[in-house]
Each structure stands twice: as C-alpha cells, then as structure tokens.
Design a protein around this motif. Structure first.
Motif, PDB file in Angstrom:
ATOM      1  N   LYS A 153       0.794  -1.226   0.000  1.00 20.80           N
ATOM      2  CA  LYS A 153       0.000   0.000   0.000  1.00 20.80           C
ATOM      3  C   LYS A 153       0.829   1.279   0.000  1.00 20.80           C
ATOM      4  N   GLU A 154       1.984   1.256   0.650  1.00 21.31           N
ATOM      5  CA  GLU A 154       2.714   2.511   0.872  1.00 21.31           C
ATOM      6  C   GLU A 154       3.795   2.750  -0.170  1.00 21.31           C
ATOM      7  N   HIS A 155       4.110   4.012  -0.361  1.00 19.86           N
ATOM      8  CA  HIS A 155       5.015   4.463  -1.408  1.00 19.86           C
ATOM      9  C   HIS A 155       6.428   4.666  -0.868  1.00 19.86           C
ATOM     10  N   ILE A 156       7.432   4.232  -1.643  1.00 19.24           N
ATOM     11  CA  ILE A 156       8.833   4.502  -1.320  1.00 19.24           C
ATOM     12  C   ILE A 156       9.336   5.571  -2.278  1.00 19.24           C
ATOM     13  N   PRO A 157       9.817   6.704  -1.782  1.00 15.88           N
ATOM     14  CA  PRO A 157      10.332   7.739  -2.684  1.00 15.88           C
ATOM     15  C   PRO A 157      11.522   7.201  -3.489  1.00 15.88           C
ATOM     16  N   PHE A 158      11.654   7.651  -4.733  1.00 20.07           N
ATOM     17  CA  PHE A 158      12.818   7.224  -5.508  1.00 20.07           C
ATOM     18  C   PHE A 158      13.580   8.423  -6.070  1.00 20.07           C
ATOM     19  N   ASP A 159      13.437   9.567  -5.369  1.00 23.20           N
ATOM     20  CA  ASP A 159      14.205  10.746  -5.776  1.00 23.20           C
ATOM     21  C   ASP A 159      15.593  10.747  -5.130  1.00 23.20           C
ATOM     22  N   ASP A 160      15.875   9.738  -4.283  1.00 22.30           N
ATOM     23  CA  ASP A 160      17.203   9.561  -3.713  1.00 22.30           C
ATOM     24  C   ASP A 160      17.554   8.079  -3.851  1.00 22.30           C
ATOM     25  N   LEU A 161      18.730   7.777  -4.403  1.00 21.84           N
ATOM     26  CA  LEU A 161      19.110   6.397  -4.692  1.00 21.84           C
ATOM     27  C   LEU A 161      19.224   5.531  -3.443  1.00 21.84           C
TER      28      LEU A 161
END
Length: 233
Positions: free
Chosen positions: A140-148
């Motif tokens: 359900k939850e989102h992991i940001p991918f703007d930082d490697l």
C-alpha cells in the motif's frame, strides 16, 4: 568517510545507543583487520532488500516504458551497494541474541550513532551514509525514488522488530565489483564503547574473549550480559 545526507532520517541525539550482535569469528576478524565488513545488498536473506513497494514499482514501470534502462539501472544498482546493519535500542535485546548469535558463543558490540559517525572518518576511498530504516506496508505505501538510497532504507513491517539503522556504502561510480561484500577502514576504539558476552555463555568463554582482546592490544570494557542474572526472591 561519513557523509551527512539531510534527506536520510537519523536519530538527532548522537548518544543514541546502537548494537551489533555477532559471533566470535566475525568479531575477531573486525579486530584483526580493523575493517568493517558490509554485505552486498542483494545478498541479504530478505529478497525485497533494495527493491520497491508495489505502488512505487507501478510508478517506475510507467516511467520506464519509453526508457527501459531506467528500471534496469535500479536492478543493477543493488550489486553496487553494501550495508552494515545495527540495532537501535537503549538496552540489549533478547530477540537479537536469539537471531544473530549461534548457540551460546556470541557477543554484542555496544556503540552510539555519534561513535559510528566518527569511526568512519578514517575510510578515505569510499563514502558512507547512515540512515534509520522505515518499516512500511509494501502493498500500500510508497517509497520515494528521488534519492538512490531510499530503496535501502525501507523494509516490510514484518521486520519492524529489528529497529535497524544502517551504514550504507554506494560504489556505483567505481569499477570495483563486490562479491559477497566489502570491507571498509574503521577506527575500532571509537566504534566500540563496550562488549557484552552472550547471556548463556560459560565463564571460560568470557575469560577467553577478555584474553583475546587484550592480546590484540585493545582495552574495551567487557561484561557478561545481565539477561541471565540471578533471580531476586
């Protein structure tokens, strides 16, 4: 060298206590080499290590439709990231003893966030980052991918008991290939505040550890875990 990345979550108090539970052979390797072993991220038992949650993966798939290399880059990046795991806890953990040490012949390194940061300064070849792991619902939850680094700082909620903080090394810009892991230079005397011996160990084992540490030229405080102290009744 430790690098402060302000986008990575970390306890603000440098005196926050952290632990590493390990067997005697790994501890002696740490002292003899004066290097910290870091495991390649895709070699961890958790197959989700360094991957994305379902909502994030769907988003990345859309972005990679016209650029398949975008998704392939994230897959290959796991081979270039090495991790050393530590457990945040004011007190020693019975569960951690059970999971990370064999039989009764294990020990625990007690350190702090501040000590981790300072002890990494002598490593000049690779940069290290320290971050606290976030535990989320991968469906359900989102992991940001703007930082490697973010894929390596999120785990499923079922691992929440680990209370993990991680030292992360990314050698993505290097030609070096990591097999099982990577060793980095570390200041042992700064890293280790105290050593605790397995609560179920015999006295001879504690004496052996004390003798070995002394012979190797170190002067750490070494104590038997008090989880097995006598009952007062």
């Amino acid at each position: 060298m430790y690098v402060n990345n302000t986008s990575i979550k970390l306890p603000q108090d440098p005196h926050t206590v952290v632990w590493k539970y390990l067997d005697l052979s790994k501890f002696l390797d740490l002292l003899l080499s004066q290097k910290l072993f870091m495991s390649r991220s895709d070699k961890f038992e958790d197959q989700y290590e360094g991957t994305f949650s379902e909502p994030t993966f769907e988003e990345i798939k859309k972005l990679s439709q016209d650029n398949p290399d975008f998704l392939n880059y994230y897959k290959k990046h796991r081979e270039k990231v090495a991790i050393s795991s530590w457990h945040i806890n004011e007190y020693e953990s019975f569960a951690m003893w059970q999971i990370f040490t064999q039989n009764t012949e294990g020990l625990a390194i007690q350190s702090t966030i501040g000590r981790l940061q300072q002890s990494l300064q002598i490593e000049k070849e690779y940069q290290q980052y320290i971050g606290e792991v976030n535990y989320i619902d991968y469906k359900k939850e989102h992991i940001p991918f703007d930082d490697l680094f973010f894929p390596f700082l999120f785990k499923r909620k079922s691992f929440q008991y680990e209370g993990e903080v991680r030292i992360i090394t990314d050698i993505g810009e290097s030609e070096v290939k990591i097999n099982e892991g990577l060793k980095i230079n570390i200041d042992i005397n700064t890293l280790i505040e105290k050593i605790y011996i397995h609560p179920k160990s015999e006295n001879w084992y504690k004496n052996l550890v004390i003798q070995l540490v002394k012979q190797l030229g170190f002067d750490f405080t070494i104590e038997k875990s008090d989880l097995e102290s006598e009952i007062l009744i």
